[in-house]
Design an enzyme around this catalytic site. Structure first.
Site, mmCIF file in Angstrom:
data_model
loop_
_atom_site.group_PDB
_atom_site.id
_atom_site.type_symbol
_atom_site.label_atom_id
_atom_site.label_comp_id
_atom_site.label_asym_id
_atom_site.label_seq_id
_atom_site.Cartn_x
_atom_site.Cartn_y
_atom_site.Cartn_z
ATOM 1 N N CYS A 106 29.606 25.799 39.877
ATOM 2 C CA CYS A 106 29.587 26.789 38.807
ATOM 3 C C CYS A 106 30.999 27.000 38.288
ATOM 4 O O CYS A 106 31.970 26.622 38.943
ATOM 5 C CB CYS A 106 29.001 28.104 39.306
ATOM 6 S SG CYS A 106 29.948 28.863 40.639
ATOM 7 N N GLU B 193 28.314 32.589 33.111
ATOM 8 C CA GLU B 193 28.404 31.724 34.293
ATOM 9 C C GLU B 193 27.556 30.476 34.147
ATOM 10 O O GLU B 193 26.341 30.499 34.321
ATOM 11 C CB GLU B 193 28.070 32.432 35.602
ATOM 12 C CG GLU B 193 28.402 31.464 36.742
ATOM 13 C CD GLU B 193 28.561 32.044 38.128
ATOM 14 O OE1 GLU B 193 28.537 33.262 38.290
ATOM 15 O OE2 GLU B 193 28.709 31.225 39.045
ATOM 16 N N ASN C 124 37.405 30.102 36.604
ATOM 17 C CA ASN C 124 37.425 29.153 37.721
ATOM 18 C C ASN C 124 36.388 28.061 37.519
ATOM 19 O O ASN C 124 35.581 28.114 36.583
ATOM 20 C CB ASN C 124 37.271 29.866 39.077
ATOM 21 C CG ASN C 124 35.932 30.552 39.243
ATOM 22 O OD1 ASN C 124 34.932 30.185 38.609
ATOM 23 N ND2 ASN C 124 35.884 31.560 40.087
ATOM 24 N N ARG D 47 41.283 44.021 35.634
ATOM 25 C CA ARG D 47 40.709 44.169 36.973
ATOM 26 C C ARG D 47 39.834 45.397 36.949
ATOM 27 O O ARG D 47 40.308 46.517 37.038
ATOM 28 C CB ARG D 47 41.808 44.289 38.018
ATOM 29 C CG ARG D 47 41.229 44.347 39.395
ATOM 30 C CD ARG D 47 42.081 43.674 40.419
ATOM 31 N NE ARG D 47 41.229 43.328 41.554
ATOM 32 C CZ ARG D 47 41.289 42.202 42.176
ATOM 33 N NH1 ARG D 47 42.119 41.283 41.786
ATOM 34 N NH2 ARG D 47 40.509 41.972 43.196
ATOM 35 N N ARG E 86 38.959 38.631 30.980
ATOM 36 C CA ARG E 86 40.150 37.917 31.443
ATOM 37 C C ARG E 86 40.699 36.999 30.344
ATOM 38 O O ARG E 86 41.902 36.903 30.147
ATOM 39 C CB ARG E 86 39.820 37.092 32.694
ATOM 40 C CG ARG E 86 39.400 37.951 33.890
ATOM 41 C CD ARG E 86 40.607 38.441 34.637
ATOM 42 N NE ARG E 86 40.299 39.338 35.736
ATOM 43 C CZ ARG E 86 40.299 38.990 37.035
ATOM 44 N NH1 ARG E 86 40.548 37.739 37.388
ATOM 45 N NH2 ARG E 86 40.054 39.877 37.962
ATOM 46 N N CYS F 145 25.594 33.048 39.653
ATOM 47 C CA CYS F 145 25.039 31.807 40.205
ATOM 48 C C CYS F 145 23.989 32.038 41.300
ATOM 49 O O CYS F 145 23.004 31.301 41.343
ATOM 50 C CB CYS F 145 26.125 30.835 40.643
ATOM 51 S SG CYS F 145 27.271 31.437 41.883
ATOM 52 N N GLU G 109 44.243 35.116 37.107
ATOM 53 C CA GLU G 109 43.135 34.160 37.199
ATOM 54 C C GLU G 109 42.128 34.545 36.130
ATOM 55 O O GLU G 109 41.564 35.628 36.169
ATOM 56 C CB GLU G 109 42.485 34.232 38.581
ATOM 57 C CG GLU G 109 41.367 33.220 38.727
ATOM 58 C CD GLU G 109 40.231 33.676 39.623
ATOM 59 O OE1 GLU G 109 40.466 34.424 40.578
ATOM 60 O OE2 GLU G 109 39.081 33.275 39.327
ATOM 61 N N ARG H 283 31.610 44.922 40.444
ATOM 62 C CA ARG H 283 32.266 44.785 41.742
ATOM 63 C C ARG H 283 33.022 46.052 42.047
ATOM 64 O O ARG H 283 33.735 46.566 41.185
ATOM 65 C CB ARG H 283 33.254 43.608 41.733
ATOM 66 C CG ARG H 283 32.530 42.306 41.696
ATOM 67 C CD ARG H 283 33.436 41.119 41.838
ATOM 68 N NE ARG H 283 32.602 39.924 41.700
ATOM 69 C CZ ARG H 283 33.032 38.681 41.831
ATOM 70 N NH1 ARG H 283 34.279 38.452 42.106
ATOM 71 N NH2 ARG H 283 32.204 37.681 41.689
ATOM 72 N N ASP I 19 41.256 27.302 40.155
ATOM 73 C CA ASP I 19 41.492 28.523 39.380
ATOM 74 C C ASP I 19 42.313 28.190 38.144
ATOM 75 O O ASP I 19 43.215 27.362 38.209
ATOM 76 C CB ASP I 19 42.275 29.547 40.212
ATOM 77 C CG ASP I 19 41.359 30.472 41.010
ATOM 78 O OD1 ASP I 19 40.130 30.306 40.926
ATOM 79 O OD2 ASP I 19 41.897 31.358 41.707
ATOM 80 N N GLU J 262 35.949 47.694 43.125
ATOM 81 C CA GLU J 262 37.317 47.210 43.295
ATOM 82 C C GLU J 262 38.200 48.157 44.081
ATOM 83 O O GLU J 262 39.278 47.781 44.504
ATOM 84 C CB GLU J 262 37.965 46.935 41.933
ATOM 85 C CG GLU J 262 37.426 45.682 41.251
ATOM 86 C CD GLU J 262 37.889 44.387 41.925
ATOM 87 O OE1 GLU J 262 38.654 44.451 42.900
ATOM 88 O OE2 GLU J 262 37.455 43.317 41.459
HETATM 89 N N1 SER Z 1 30.484 32.433 41.284
HETATM 90 C C1 SER Z 1 31.857 32.320 40.955
HETATM 91 C C2 SER Z 1 32.676 33.460 41.458
HETATM 92 O O1 SER Z 1 32.124 34.432 41.907
HETATM 93 C C3 SER Z 1 32.047 32.246 39.482
HETATM 94 O O2 SER Z 1 31.789 30.999 39.023
HETATM 95 O O3 SER Z 1 33.866 33.390 41.435
HETATM 96 ZN ZN ZN Z 2 29.164 30.992 40.786
#
Ligand code: SER
Ligand code: ZN
Length: 504
Positions: free
Chosen positions: A463, A354, A438, A346, A470, A305, A435, A335, A417, A337
């Site tokens: 968003c 997105e 979201n 994970r 997941r 986003c 999760e 990411r 979530d 982690e």
């Molecule tokens: N931008 C959100 C997030 O990082 C995802 O929609 O969780």
């Molecule tokens: Zn987002």
């Protein structure tokens, strides 16, 4: 907040006539500057001042306002006055010391550090922060305001630490009769569907799980996004620092990024020593490499986003385009982690669609209901999952390091979530659910940060990240790897499956 400022102005040369020249004008200019810049009801005054050669020192006090603004205003007036009467300019202005006294509702429980020169004391429900040596840029840029906010924030955070995250059940599907109890990642590894990736926290998906991941993607697009009028965009994979400064990610999660470096040159001659070392040693010449690449210049996509908002930055969206609904599935999220990695659910690299939406608050509230209904259709009728939804601490607060909960009772802005029960983790009651999705309405935070407007009225955004790994893990953890046990709706979408590859 009370501000006391010891300032130093350096003139372009000594003032003809010395102190006497200033005596007639400085108090008047200061009074005017204090009155104009501090606003109504604010008490400010100039204390002792002194002129030595080209160096003017003075003190300004504001009982409940921003003394540095008065200093800047006074400097402007002094420039005009001295330029006109004595042809003398003001070369620099700085605050030698800026003492700020403000209320702190709760006493700190541990030392509070700041990265700029200062002294900090607490007592009697107040903090006294003394900033040292603020130059003109720091004064103009309101570092002092931000330093005060940071102290308040750090103290508050000490009291929040260890508090549970906000979580409130919103909806729950009926329990399903689930017979699978194996960890799907383990099961896939045993059957060689997956291989742990060549670098940290990444997976290589063979043809079968890749097909299933893409099936999830098709379901999301065909059953949720297309019916609601979302259109695809393709965004770059690197997030600029500028974008992350605007969203707050840079201060919120700097330890979770994969940073991008560039070669300093692409000239083979520059790389000759490096390549020769590779040829001789068959190892990575790490020290050599470190010299040949830049420091971080961007980060690998963390969420999509932010870059979608960047695309719209500085633009005015025509009213008839609202709500604007787009989605990206090109950028792959990375990411760092660290300790949190587990299985395919994970990971340091994941595939996510997105969708991002912008519109009036009413439009977004309506869209949220539509999205919730389409998601419910997918999870109930196609994937036949056992799942639930909950209000949680909004992602944009978590990721920007903000504290507290927004609108937890109003439930207009915020994050929902979607969580799936993973039988391999234990009982429904005691285990942590996954999760897998979201949905957020963020309000005007991002339109404001990126200066996105519409013709009239308020513009909000939100968003809803669809994490494909997941979705897949939630499904396989409940339904297992045997296609004959999968719900008919999913089997239809999956179509013919790739063969399971046999290794000897
Ligand atoms: N931008 C959100 C997030 O990082 C995802 O929609 O969780
Ligand atoms: Zn987002």
């Amino acid at each position: 907040m009370r501000g006391e400022l010891d300032a130093e102005l350096v003139l372009s040369q000594s003032l003809p006539g010395g102190r006497a020249t200033l005596e007639g004008v400085l108090p008047g200019l200061a009074e005017e500057a204090l009155a104009r810049s501090l606003g109504k009801g604010v008490v400010g005054r100039m204390g002792p001042w002194n002129l030595e050669g080209d160096r003017l020192t003075l003190t300004l006090t504001a009982e409940n306002g921003r003394a540095h603004q008065a200093l800047l205003a006074l400097t402007r007036r002094l420039k005009v006055e001295l330029g006109r009467t004595a042809k003398v300019g003001v070369r620099t202005v700085r605050a030698l010391r800026y003492r700020l006294t403000f209320d702190v509702p709760k006493a700190p429980t541990a030392p509070v550090s700041l990265p700029i020169p200062h002294q900090l004391r607490f007592g009697d429900g107040q903090a006294t922060l003394e900033l040292e040596g603020l130059d003109e840029e720091a004064l103009r840029d309101n570092w002092s305001d931000r330093a005060v906010t940071l102290v308040e924030d750090k103290v508050l955070r000490q009291h929040y630490q260890g508090k549970e995250q906000y979580w409130k059940l919103l909806s729950q599907s009926p329990a399903r009769n689930l017979t699978v109890t194996e960890d799907p990642t383990e099961a896939m590894l045993r059957r060689n569907w997956l291989r742990n990736g060549p670098t940290k926290g990444k997976w290589f998906l063979g043809p079968l799980p890749a097909h299933l991941l893409r099936t999830m993607e098709r379901i999301a697009i065909d059953e949720v996004l297309r019916p609601l009028g979302f259109e695809e965009v393709v965004q770059p994979h690197h997030d600029s620092f500028d974008i992350l400064l605007k969203t707050g990610h840079l201060e919120g999660v700097p330890g979770e990024f994969y940073y991008v470096a560039e070669p300093k040159s692409r000239d083979p001659a520059v790389w000759e020593r490096f390549t020769d070392l590779v040829k001789i040693t068959r190892k990575v010449p790490e020290a050599e490499l470190a010299n040949l690449v830049s420091g971080p210049v961007a980060v690998s996509c963390y969420a999509q986003c932010p870059t979608t908002y960047w695309w719209l930055s500085g633009r005015t969206i025509a009213q008839e385009m609202l709500p604007l609904k787009v989605f990206d599935r090109a950028a792959i999220s990375n990411r760092y982690e660290s300790g949190g990695r587990h299985g395919l659910e994970r990971v340091d690299e994941f595939h996510r669609i997105e969708p991002v939406y912008l519109g009036t608050p009413e439009q977004l509230l309506e869209l949220r209901e539509q999205l919730l209904a389409r998601y419910a259709h997918v999870f109930n009728d196609i994937l036949e999952l056992e799942w639930r939804t909950a209000w949680v601490t909004p992602f944009y607060m978590q990721q920007s390091g903000a504290i507290g909960v927004e609108d937890e009772t109003q439930r207009i802005k915020g994050t929902i979530d979607f969580e799936a029960y993973l039988p391999y983790r234990g009982t429904r009651e005691a285990s942590e659910w996954l999760e897998f999705q979201n949905l957020s309405i963020v309000g005007d935070k991002y339109p404001k940060a990126f200066t996105i407007k519409t013709q009239k009225g308020e513009l909000w955004s939100g968003c809803t990240g669809i994490g494909l790994e997941r979705w897949l893990i939630a499904f396989l953890a409940q339904r297992g790897l045997d296609p004959t046990a999968w719900p008919a709706g999913f089997r239809k979408y999956a179509g013919e499956l790739p063969r399971e590859i046999r290794f000897l």
